[in-house]
Design a protein around this motif. Structure first.
Motif, PDB file in Angstrom:
ATOM      1  N   ASP A 189      27.172  77.579  -0.486  1.00 27.41           N
ATOM      2  CA  ASP A 189      27.273  77.379   0.957  1.00 27.41           C
ATOM      3  C   ASP A 189      28.720  77.325   1.443  1.00 27.41           C
ATOM      4  O   ASP A 189      29.018  76.734   2.477  1.00 27.41           O
TER       5      ASP A 189
ATOM      6  N   THR B 149      30.614  79.274   2.948  1.00 25.33           N
ATOM      7  CA  THR B 149      30.976  79.853   4.243  1.00 25.33           C
ATOM      8  C   THR B 149      30.582  78.950   5.409  1.00 25.33           C
ATOM      9  O   THR B 149      30.978  79.205   6.553  1.00 25.33           O
ATOM     10  N   GLU B 150      29.826  77.894   5.142  1.00 25.61           N
ATOM     11  CA  GLU B 150      29.363  77.033   6.224  1.00 25.61           C
ATOM     12  C   GLU B 150      30.456  76.089   6.713  1.00 25.61           C
ATOM     13  O   GLU B 150      30.524  75.763   7.894  1.00 25.61           O
ATOM     14  N   ASN B 151      31.293  75.623   5.806  1.00 21.62           N
ATOM     15  CA  ASN B 151      32.404  74.740   6.151  1.00 21.62           C
ATOM     16  C   ASN B 151      33.579  75.064   5.238  1.00 21.62           C
ATOM     17  O   ASN B 151      33.382  75.408   4.073  1.00 21.62           O
TER      18      ASN B 151
END
Length: 344
Positions: free
Chosen positions: A124, A126-128
């Motif tokens: 994940d 690319t989410e934060n």
């Protein structure tokens, strides 16, 4: 930070199943700390004014003119591992590397050489934005090269983006590893591209190196004129290549070949690779971890370097392990490292 330390605590005994953790087990005994505020600038929050970044995913790094190939790789050492004898909680963590961490092999060009690197990221990512660890390995040439599993485990343990150059010459790379010479550019390639990585927290860019990688880290810090690296860690690092030549007779032929002479015939090359000779150019907080009984890099190198840092008014911490291990001796050290980095 809580998430990082939770992952570290859950994974702490698992890393022993891989080859990333070598040597005797043990915990640090003594700590010598020196902080010089004048040598470190406060971090300024610039997120709202930063220029647009170029890459929002690892795959997009392939758009860089110097990048030859970006390829996601598997974890054959884990996929073929018999986990039936492991406690389920440990096996679940190992399976979690395959399920939660993506690792890419990136081939790139530096000085006409092909260089390989591993980039490991949580699924994940690319989410934060996440902190970045640029990891510098030890060894030379193909000796000491890390596997995708080992770099993936670092990302799993830290919940960070991890980039690890194998340096030139290491397969499938080309050229000649100069043991702290032009190969430092193989590391600086990534330092120079941090600004283009939209998935990285640019205020939390760190560097960690082990053994020869400690020397490589200090060399990169000297070359990092824009202060991209916020803090760094050296585990069993080489700080005086003159001393290494004297203390390690078994390394002399390698050093003569890779450095391009002996301390007598080419003193300038040994001086250029010895961090103790350029302490004044280390401008970020530095953590050193070293064992008193280390037979590969004598503890005296760390002690002398710490004294030089103290004299120069630099910000540093020395953790002394009362063991004979070299390199990362226990996964608990990643907990120590991440806690220290997050305080800088």
């Amino acid at each position: 930070m809580k998430k990082v330390l939770t992952v570290l605590g859950a994974s702490v005994l698992v890393l022993g199943c891989l080859t990333a953790c070598r040597g005797e087990s043990g915990t640090p005994k003594n700590t010598d700390v020196h902080t010089a505020e004048a040598t470190t600038s406060p971090v300024t929050e610039t997120a709202e004014t930063e220029a647009p970044v170029g890459y929002s995913t690892v795959e997009q790094i392939s758009e860089d003119d110097s990048v030859i190939q970006v390829e996601q790789v598997g974890y054959p050492e884990l996929e073929g591992m018999d986990m039936s004898g492991l406690p389920e909680s440990y096996a679940a963590i190992l399976r979690g590397i395959c399920e939660n961490i993506r690792t890419y092999q990136i081939l790139y060009r530096v000085d006409g050489c092909t260089v390989a690197a591993y980039v490991s990221v949580p699924n994940d990512y690319t989410e934060n934005t996440r902190p970045l660890i640029i990891f510098n390995r030890g060894g030379n040439g193909n000796f000491g090269a890390y596997s995708a599993e080992e770099i993936g485990m670092m990302a799993q343990l830290t919940d960070c983006v991890v980039i690890a150059s194998q340096y030139r010459e290491t397969k499938p790379g080309t050229g000649t590893d100069e043991f702290g010479g032009a190969d430092v550019d193989d590391v600086m390639f990534w330092v120079d591209r941090v600004k283009d990585m939209g998935f990285v927290d640019h205020q939390k860019v760190y560097m960690v190196g082990g053994s020869r990688g400690g020397m490589q880290t200090c060399l990169a810090l000297r070359a990092d004129k824009d202060r991209v690296i916020r803090a760094a860690v050296c585990v069993s690092g080489i700080y005086d290549l003159f001393a290494t030549y004297e203390q390690r007779a078994d390394m002399r032929d390698m050093l003569n070949y890779r450095v391009g002479g002996t301390p007598t015939s080419a003193p300038e090359k040994y001086e250029a690779r010895s961090p103790i000779r350029f302490v004044d150019e280390i401008e970020v907080p530095l953590l050193m971890i070293h064992s008193t009984g280390d037979e590969k890099v004598a503890y005296s190198q760390a002690a002398d370097f710490a004294e030089a840092m103290q004299t120069a008014g630099k910000s540093y911490e020395l953790i002394t392990r009362e063991t004979a291990s070299h390199g990362f001796e226990t996964p608990y050290e990643w907990t120590t490292i991440m806690e220290w980095l997050f305080k800088q």
